[in-house]
Design an enzyme around this catalytic site. Structure first.
Site, PDB file in Angstrom:
ATOM      1  N   THR A  41       0.829  -1.216   0.000  1.00  0.00           N
ATOM      2  CA  THR A  41       0.000   0.000   0.000  1.00  0.00           C
ATOM      3  C   THR A  41       0.858   1.259   0.000  1.00  0.00           C
ATOM      4  O   THR A  41       0.361   2.356  -0.224  1.00  0.00           O
ATOM      5  CB  THR A  41      -0.928   0.013   1.230  1.00  0.00           C
ATOM      6  OG1 THR A  41      -0.140  -0.201   2.413  1.00  0.00           O
ATOM      7  CG2 THR A  41      -1.970  -1.085   1.133  1.00  0.00           C
ATOM      8  N   HIS A  46       6.408   0.389   7.715  1.00  0.00           N
ATOM      9  CA  HIS A  46       6.738   1.123   8.929  1.00  0.00           C
ATOM     10  C   HIS A  46       6.871   0.108  10.064  1.00  0.00           C
ATOM     11  O   HIS A  46       6.656  -1.093   9.866  1.00  0.00           O
ATOM     12  CB  HIS A  46       5.695   2.201   9.240  1.00  0.00           C
ATOM     13  CG  HIS A  46       4.277   1.714   9.269  1.00  0.00           C
ATOM     14  ND1 HIS A  46       3.785   0.913  10.299  1.00  0.00           N
ATOM     15  CD2 HIS A  46       3.245   1.889   8.407  1.00  0.00           C
ATOM     16  CE1 HIS A  46       2.520   0.640  10.077  1.00  0.00           C
ATOM     17  NE2 HIS A  46       2.165   1.203   8.928  1.00  0.00           N
ATOM     18  N   LYS A  83     -10.461  -0.937   8.457  1.00  0.00           N
ATOM     19  CA  LYS A  83     -10.805   0.285   7.726  1.00  0.00           C
ATOM     20  C   LYS A  83     -12.301   0.556   7.817  1.00  0.00           C
ATOM     21  O   LYS A  83     -13.122  -0.363   7.785  1.00  0.00           O
ATOM     22  CB  LYS A  83     -10.398   0.161   6.246  1.00  0.00           C
ATOM     23  CG  LYS A  83      -8.892   0.007   6.036  1.00  0.00           C
ATOM     24  CD  LYS A  83      -8.164   1.273   6.429  1.00  0.00           C
ATOM     25  CE  LYS A  83      -6.657   1.101   6.296  1.00  0.00           C
ATOM     26  NZ  LYS A  83      -5.930   2.291   6.747  1.00  0.00           N
ATOM     27  N   ARG A  87     -10.653   1.641   0.518  1.00  0.00           N
ATOM     28  CA  ARG A  87      -9.334   2.167   0.178  1.00  0.00           C
ATOM     29  C   ARG A  87      -9.369   2.741  -1.236  1.00  0.00           C
ATOM     30  O   ARG A  87     -10.108   2.257  -2.093  1.00  0.00           O
ATOM     31  CB  ARG A  87      -8.287   1.056   0.216  1.00  0.00           C
ATOM     32  CG  ARG A  87      -7.994   0.495   1.608  1.00  0.00           C
ATOM     33  CD  ARG A  87      -6.987  -0.629   1.496  1.00  0.00           C
ATOM     34  NE  ARG A  87      -6.744  -1.283   2.761  1.00  0.00           N
ATOM     35  CZ  ARG A  87      -5.772  -0.964   3.595  1.00  0.00           C
ATOM     36  NH1 ARG A  87      -4.955   0.015   3.285  1.00  0.00           N
ATOM     37  NH2 ARG A  87      -5.602  -1.617   4.735  1.00  0.00           N
ATOM     38  N   ASP A 194      -5.361  -8.519  13.445  1.00  0.00           N
ATOM     39  CA  ASP A 194      -6.430  -8.124  12.515  1.00  0.00           C
ATOM     40  C   ASP A 194      -6.542  -9.076  11.327  1.00  0.00           C
ATOM     41  O   ASP A 194      -7.483  -8.974  10.537  1.00  0.00           O
ATOM     42  CB  ASP A 194      -6.209  -6.690  12.026  1.00  0.00           C
ATOM     43  CG  ASP A 194      -4.919  -6.536  11.221  1.00  0.00           C
ATOM     44  OD1 ASP A 194      -3.982  -7.327  11.450  1.00  0.00           O
ATOM     45  OD2 ASP A 194      -4.863  -5.630  10.376  1.00  0.00           O
ATOM     46  N   LYS A 231      -0.694   5.105  20.939  1.00  0.00           N
ATOM     47  CA  LYS A 231      -0.436   4.135  19.877  1.00  0.00           C
ATOM     48  C   LYS A 231       1.057   3.924  19.662  1.00  0.00           C
ATOM     49  O   LYS A 231       1.832   4.870  19.555  1.00  0.00           O
ATOM     50  CB  LYS A 231      -1.098   4.607  18.588  1.00  0.00           C
ATOM     51  CG  LYS A 231      -1.140   3.546  17.492  1.00  0.00           C
ATOM     52  CD  LYS A 231      -2.011   3.987  16.333  1.00  0.00           C
ATOM     53  CE  LYS A 231      -2.108   2.893  15.284  1.00  0.00           C
ATOM     54  NZ  LYS A 231      -2.953   3.288  14.142  1.00  0.00           N
TER      55      LYS A 231
END
Length: 421
Positions: A41, A46, A83, A87, A194, A231
């Site tokens: 994506t 990261h 989400k 997207r 997830d 977070k």
């Protein structure tokens, strides 16, 4: 329980398993292939992507063969997991560019040589050429609509809406697991918490096509959280990327160095390959001598070396020490650019005044000429780490580090960068 599973549980890396006893038994008795995937994506991962792949590497360290899947096909569709809305679809060209960026980073984490060398795959190889009839008859037929509606990744989107495109994503990922199971004898898929719904759909696909006796497993890793409830992996400037252009090795090093005492032992367990004895010694250090920050320094060194290599680590340490000591002149232009990336910068053009008082005002380091003079007289101004008290000081070529920068510090911590054009 196997030594590997015991270690994973001690580190807090096991969240969900489809068959805990079966998985422990199979990895104890044989060397398996297992996989984890990432969708392209963006052109960089990261640190939020790291944990499943580092866990995959732990399996490789115990003799198992990791399959690293980059989702060249699924990246064109978009995973609905987590989400609230659709997207934005990416072009094939953008996805391919992203794939190349991710491959480079994954090659830094895994060993691709030897008997259990990692295998890098792209699901565009089997999905890209698949026609619609094949998709519907050979795969879609095996996954019921009610089964998919019961999945959190789908049910959480029903109220806000989900397109048929994203609705079918879980089937595409199930095809991946089946293809790897069939062609590379892949027995296990791991992923973030997830991904549980996608992983179990893959197991359903394998069971339906390969038969009830098929042996395959799924495991998820818990979401990383910080002790203060904020977070993990986010800073004021945004995500911590693995790409050294987006997040410099110095910034990457500093992120781990700034870990709170309450989190550092947990992160050492989750992210590093240090053994239990070493981590327990560092845990003792956190409790008995927290001011030394040995655990944070070790965490920062281990992670920076893993992702960016030894040379970048040593550079990050050099920048850190120079900024702490004020010995800026020891840094080269590249190191200054890394270490002072986010400080206020003034572009000085050729022909402009180079008197220190004028530059302090023009660069908004001091609010007025009067204040600039006071700052200089009071010893509050340093150039490249050297205190200047001469009101008539003029910046010369010797003050240009690497011919590009002059670093001016006002007070103890307020750095400013003069960049020459």
């Amino acid at each position: 329980m196997s030594e590997l599973m015991d270690d994973l549980r001690w580190r807090g890396l096991v969240y969900q398993e489809t068959d805990a006893d079966g998985l422990a038994d199979i990895i104890e008795k044989e060397k398996i292939s297992l996989y984890c995937g990432v969708d392209p994506t963006a052109d960089s991962m990261h640190i939020g992507h790291l944990l499943p792949f580092l866990t995959l590497r732990r399996f490789q360290n115990h003799g198992h063969r990791p399959i690293v899947l980059v989702g060249g096909a699924t990246g064109l569709i978009g995973d609905p997991s987590g989400k609230k809305e659709e997207r934005k679809l990416q072009t094939l060209e953008q996805v391919e560019k992203n794939v190349q960026g991710l491959k480079k980073q994954l090659e830094q984490i895994f060993d691709f040589s030897g008997e259990n060398g990692a295998l890098l795959t792209n699901n565009f190889e089997w999905v890209g050429s698949m026609d619609l009839i094949t998709f519907l008859r050979d795969y879609g037929k095996h996954i019921g609509v009610n089964y998919m509606l019961a999945k959190d990744i789908v049910s959480s989107r029903l109220e806000s809406g989900i397109s048929f495109t994203e609705f079918t994503y879980t089937i595409l990922q199930a095809i991946d697991f089946y293809q790897l199971y069939e062609n590379w004898n892949c027995k296990l898929q791991i992923g973030g918490s997830d991904q549980w719904g996608n992983i179990t759909t893959g197991l359903e696909m394998i069971r339906k096509i390969a038969g009830e006796g098929a042996k395959a497993y799924g495991m998820t890793i818990p979401l990383v959280t910080k002790a203060d409830g904020t977070k993990f992996g986010k800073t004021e400037s945004g995500a911590i990327w693995l790409d050294p252009v987006k997040t410099t090795p110095y910034e990457f090093y500093q992120f781990w160095m700034n870990t709170a005492d309450a989190d550092v032992v947990k992160y050492l367990k989750l992210f590093t390959f240090l053994d239990r004895t070493a981590i327990e010694e560092l845990e003792q250090s956190v409790q008995s001598e927290p001011h030394l920050r040995k655990a944070q320094r070790t965490l920062a060194e281990e992670m920076t070396r893993l992702i960016h290599g030894e040379k970048a680590l040593q550079q990050a340490i050099r920048i850190t020490e120079a900024l702490f000591s004020g010995n800026i002149a020891a840094l080269n232009a590249d190191e200054i650019e890394q270490g002072l990336k986010d400080v206020p910068t003034h572009v000085h053009k050729e022909g402009e005044e180079t008197g220190l008082v004028e530059i302090l005002v023009k660069a908004k380091i001091s609010p007025s000429k009067r204040q600039a003079r006071e700052d200089i007289q009071n010893g509050a101004i340093s150039i490249n780490g050297e205190r200047i008290t001469d009101l008539h000081y003029v910046l010369e070529d010797k003050d240009k580090l690497g011919g590009k920068f002059t670093v001016i510090r006002r007070g103890k911590k307020k750095y400013h960068l003069i960049q020459y054009q």
